[in-house]
Motif scaffolding. Structure first.
Motif, PDB file in Angstrom:
ATOM      1  N   THR A 230       2.406   1.194   3.313  1.00  0.00           N
ATOM      2  CA  THR A 230       2.914   0.269   2.210  1.00  0.00           C
ATOM      3  C   THR A 230       3.027   0.925   0.927  1.00  0.00           C
ATOM      4  N   ASN A 231       2.094   2.035   0.895  1.00  0.00           N
ATOM      5  CA  ASN A 231       2.277   2.728  -0.417  1.00  0.00           C
ATOM      6  C   ASN A 231       3.391   3.654  -0.694  1.00  0.00           C
ATOM      7  N   LYS A 232       4.556   3.035  -1.077  1.00  0.00           N
ATOM      8  CA  LYS A 232       5.581   3.968  -1.381  1.00  0.00           C
ATOM      9  C   LYS A 232       5.786   4.636  -2.444  1.00  0.00           C
ATOM     10  N   ASP A 233       6.715   5.861  -2.531  1.00  0.00           N
ATOM     11  CA  ASP A 233       6.895   6.484  -3.695  1.00  0.00           C
ATOM     12  C   ASP A 233       8.155   6.187  -4.292  1.00  0.00           C
ATOM     13  N   TYR A 234       8.928   5.143  -4.199  1.00  0.00           N
ATOM     14  CA  TYR A 234       9.767   4.406  -4.615  1.00  0.00           C
ATOM     15  C   TYR A 234       9.901   2.995  -4.824  1.00  0.00           C
ATOM     16  N   ASP A 235      10.704   2.359  -5.526  1.00  0.00           N
ATOM     17  CA  ASP A 235      10.757   0.978  -5.283  1.00  0.00           C
ATOM     18  C   ASP A 235      12.224   0.214  -5.001  1.00  0.00           C
ATOM     19  N   VAL A 236      12.217  -0.770  -4.312  1.00  0.00           N
ATOM     20  CA  VAL A 236      13.440  -1.487  -4.128  1.00  0.00           C
ATOM     21  C   VAL A 236      13.555  -2.651  -5.098  1.00  0.00           C
ATOM     22  N   LEU A 237      14.796  -2.257  -6.117  1.00  0.00           N
ATOM     23  CA  LEU A 237      14.710  -3.226  -7.189  1.00  0.00           C
ATOM     24  C   LEU A 237      16.049  -4.155  -7.116  1.00  0.00           C
ATOM     25  N   PHE A 238      16.106  -5.270  -7.585  1.00  0.00           N
ATOM     26  CA  PHE A 238      17.365  -6.021  -7.767  1.00  0.00           C
ATOM     27  C   PHE A 238      17.455  -6.781  -8.885  1.00  0.00           C
TER      28      PHE A 238
END
Length: 294
Positions: A230-238
């Motif tokens: 769950t520690n991602k190197d990216y974000d999902v933004l909207f």
């Protein structure tokens, strides 16, 4: 041209053009990469041990501008594991097949998850409750909705070759991969490998990863599924907009929002988190008032 001690020794001070130097560097690098790839393939054929070869071809500093990618298509380059999870989820939720899997997912995301979170934030605001009373009305017509991926760190893009040996059957797969460079994580992993630091287990990530893992197994009946980090190197933004109405269904203004996915709570409202929200109300035909909600 110069003469030394009467001898006609000619000194050529001309330099190679920049294009020639660049071409030589590219050719030599390509040759080295090719030799390395071939040598690893020969070793794979000899010993049968699985190998992963990454050939870096492009560096993105990600300093002045954040690198953005399409959701969910480009997930397969950044995070194959979560891409597979999204693919299964989108396919299962599209029972009517009136839209594509992605369009149906976005429609449900807006109608069920984002709308719920927006109403929750508005209901917690005392000024909004006094102004509109409850319940608030929201128009679901959102033509300006946009969703994308954004990397947090510099990244290296290139070709990844997976050499696998499954019960004596060899397979070689090749694909484009984007690898974010989280230098803090790299240094931490190096210290752990060197024995200079103890690794830490994040219990929240382990629990959330287990929930996602179980969800995928039930959805796809896959017996072997790796832990989803769950520690991602990216974000999902909207981002998007809603039309605001009072309890009499009279349109009062527009609400714009920006949000992201909270990967630590994907099983709660699909992880939707609102990080910015503004409301613009029309007082008369030419005047508007802007309220900062978040």
């Amino acid at each position: 041209m110069g003469f030394i001690n009467g001898n006609s020794s000619v000194h050529d001070n001309r330099k190679l053009p920049f294009r020639t130097i660049l071409l030589l560097v590219i050719c030599s690098s390509s040759l080295a990469i090719g030799v390395y790839g071939i040598s690893q393939f020969i070793k794979f054929k000899q010993d049968g041990n699985d190998r992963i070869i990454f050939l870096p071809l492009w560096f993105n500093a990600n300093w002045l501008f954040k690198s953005t990618y399409s959701f969910p298509k480009d997930l397969k380059y950044l995070d194959r594991e979560y891409f597979d999870y999204c693919t299964v989820e989108m396919n299962q939720q599209n029972s009517t097949n009136d839209f594509s899997d992605v369009k149906n997912f976005i429609k449900l995301l807006i109608d069920e998850n984002i709308k719920y979170k927006v109403l929750e934030e508005l209901s917690l605001n005392n000024s909004i409750r006094k102004m509109f009373k409850l319940p608030l009305g929201i128009d679901l017509d959102t033509p300006k909705f946009k969703i994308w991926l954004e990397t947090k760190y510099p990244s290296v893009s290139g070709i990844q070759i997976n050499m696998e040996n499954n019960n004596g059957v060899s397979s070689v797969n090749m694909g484009w991969v984007i690898k974010p460079l989280n230098f803090n994580s790299i240094i931490n992993d190096a210290l752990v490998l060197a024995g200079l630091k103890l690794d830490r287990i994040n219990t929240d990530e382990s629990m959330t990863g287990s929930l996602l893992e179980n969800g995928i197994k039930e959805a796809k009946s896959i017996s072997e599924r790796k832990h989803i980090n769950t520690n991602k190197d990216y974000d999902v933004l909207f981002t998007g907009e809603f039309k605001i109405k009072d309890k009499y269904q009279v349109e009062k203004g527009t609400l714009s929002y920006k949000g992201m996915f909270d990967f630590s709570h994907l099983m709660i409202n699909r992880g939707v988190k609102i990080i910015e929200m503004d409301m613009i109300l029309e007082t008369n035909e030419s005047e508007y008032i802007k309220y900062k909600i978040l």
